[in-house]
Enzyme design. Structure first.
Site, PDB file in Angstrom:
ATOM      1  N   ASP A  90      49.029  41.289  50.109  1.00  0.00           N
ATOM      2  CA  ASP A  90      49.872  42.336  50.695  1.00  0.00           C
ATOM      3  C   ASP A  90      49.678  42.266  52.216  1.00  0.00           C
ATOM      4  O   ASP A  90      49.070  41.308  52.737  1.00  0.00           O
ATOM      5  CB  ASP A  90      49.556  43.723  50.087  1.00  0.00           C
ATOM      6  CG  ASP A  90      48.221  44.288  50.558  1.00  0.00           C
ATOM      7  OD1 ASP A  90      47.461  43.577  51.261  1.00  0.00           O
ATOM      8  OD2 ASP A  90      47.939  45.459  50.230  1.00  0.00           O
ATOM      9  N   HIS A 112      29.181  32.329  35.404  1.00  0.00           N
ATOM     10  CA  HIS A 112      28.985  33.202  34.244  1.00  0.00           C
ATOM     11  C   HIS A 112      30.284  33.774  33.680  1.00  0.00           C
ATOM     12  O   HIS A 112      30.341  34.076  32.491  1.00  0.00           O
ATOM     13  CB  HIS A 112      28.054  34.368  34.620  1.00  0.00           C
ATOM     14  CG  HIS A 112      26.614  33.956  34.710  1.00  0.00           C
ATOM     15  ND1 HIS A 112      25.579  34.849  34.754  1.00  0.00           N
ATOM     16  CD2 HIS A 112      26.041  32.715  34.752  1.00  0.00           C
ATOM     17  CE1 HIS A 112      24.414  34.192  34.827  1.00  0.00           C
ATOM     18  NE2 HIS A 112      24.682  32.898  34.842  1.00  0.00           N
ATOM     19  N   THR A 156      41.089  45.554  50.704  1.00  0.00           N
ATOM     20  CA  THR A 156      39.730  45.532  50.147  1.00  0.00           C
ATOM     21  C   THR A 156      39.559  44.521  49.018  1.00  0.00           C
ATOM     22  O   THR A 156      38.423  44.227  48.630  1.00  0.00           O
ATOM     23  CB  THR A 156      39.404  46.916  49.545  1.00  0.00           C
ATOM     24  OG1 THR A 156      40.383  47.195  48.525  1.00  0.00           O
ATOM     25  CG2 THR A 156      39.418  48.002  50.605  1.00  0.00           C
ATOM     26  N   HIS A 178      27.633  32.194  27.834  1.00  0.00           N
ATOM     27  CA  HIS A 178      28.666  32.882  28.611  1.00  0.00           C
ATOM     28  C   HIS A 178      30.044  32.716  27.962  1.00  0.00           C
ATOM     29  O   HIS A 178      30.894  33.586  28.077  1.00  0.00           O
ATOM     30  CB  HIS A 178      28.667  32.369  30.057  1.00  0.00           C
ATOM     31  CG  HIS A 178      27.336  32.525  30.711  1.00  0.00           C
ATOM     32  ND1 HIS A 178      26.790  33.754  30.985  1.00  0.00           N
ATOM     33  CD2 HIS A 178      26.417  31.601  31.074  1.00  0.00           C
ATOM     34  CE1 HIS A 178      25.594  33.589  31.521  1.00  0.00           C
ATOM     35  NE2 HIS A 178      25.342  32.301  31.578  1.00  0.00           N
ATOM     36  N   CYS A 199      44.094  41.653  49.401  1.00  0.00           N
ATOM     37  CA  CYS A 199      44.652  42.891  49.973  1.00  0.00           C
ATOM     38  C   CYS A 199      43.605  43.399  50.970  1.00  0.00           C
ATOM     39  O   CYS A 199      42.705  42.656  51.358  1.00  0.00           O
ATOM     40  CB  CYS A 199      45.014  43.910  48.899  1.00  0.00           C
ATOM     41  SG  CYS A 199      43.660  44.469  47.854  1.00  0.00           S
TER      42      CYS A 199
END
Ligand code: RB5
Length: 158
Positions: free
Chosen positions: A12, A102, A71, A137, A69
């Site tokens: 964004d 993992h 954050t 995993h 974005c």
């Protein structure tokens, strides 16, 4: 000639500048970049761009994607709603490495307002170069897939 692997990238307005920094690195690493936008600093809605990348991963058209974005939080929330998408929000090299080893993360979410561009590029590089450990995993990823199926069935029955 060696076939270049496609990778999707989207951002964004909060991630636009970092997206433009990362694209040449991806080309340098041998990928064909599918840029789903955005194309400027003008304010847009992050769910649209997260969905474009997540759909490409979920459908198998690309194996990996990168979302940016402000954050990285909004992008990861949206991407993780798509079946088969394992989006990891990484702010450092350790989380980037572990998300591959993992979690077999197939989508990297970054915060354009959090990371310096050199650290961000290093995170992208190690994320793309680190393989999945497999083993126990893989069993856990199978559990996630089973949950997705269960939730999908519950949704259909609504
Ligand atoms: C846009 O201002 C900002 O909310 C967005 O880039 C992102 O950080 C959302 O999680």
């Amino acid at each position: 000639m060696e076939k270049r692997v496609p990778i999707a990238i989207g951002a964004d307005h909060g991630g636009f500048e970092l997206k433009e920094e990362i694209k040449p690195l991806l080309e340098e690493l041998g990928f064909t970049v599918i840029d789903v936008g955005t194309v400027s600093r003008e304010s847009v809605h992050y769910p649209s761009f997260a969905a474009r990348v997540a759909r490409l991963i979920s459908s198998g058209e690309v194996q990996k994607g990168i979302l940016i974005c402000g954050t990285g939080i909004g992008m990861s929330i949206v991407a993780n709603r798509f079946p088969g998408v394992r989006a990891a929000l990484c702010h450092d090299l350790y989380t980037a490495i572990m998300s591959r080893r993992h979690n077999d993360a197939n989508c990297l979410a970054l915060g354009g307002r959090i990371l310096g561009k050199e650290l961000a590029k290093e995170i992208v590089r190690v994320w793309l170069e680190t393989p999945f450990d497999g083993g126990r995993h893989r069993d856990r990823l199978c559990m996630i897939e089973e949950l997705e199926r269960e939730l999908g069935r519950a949704h259909e029955g609504e």
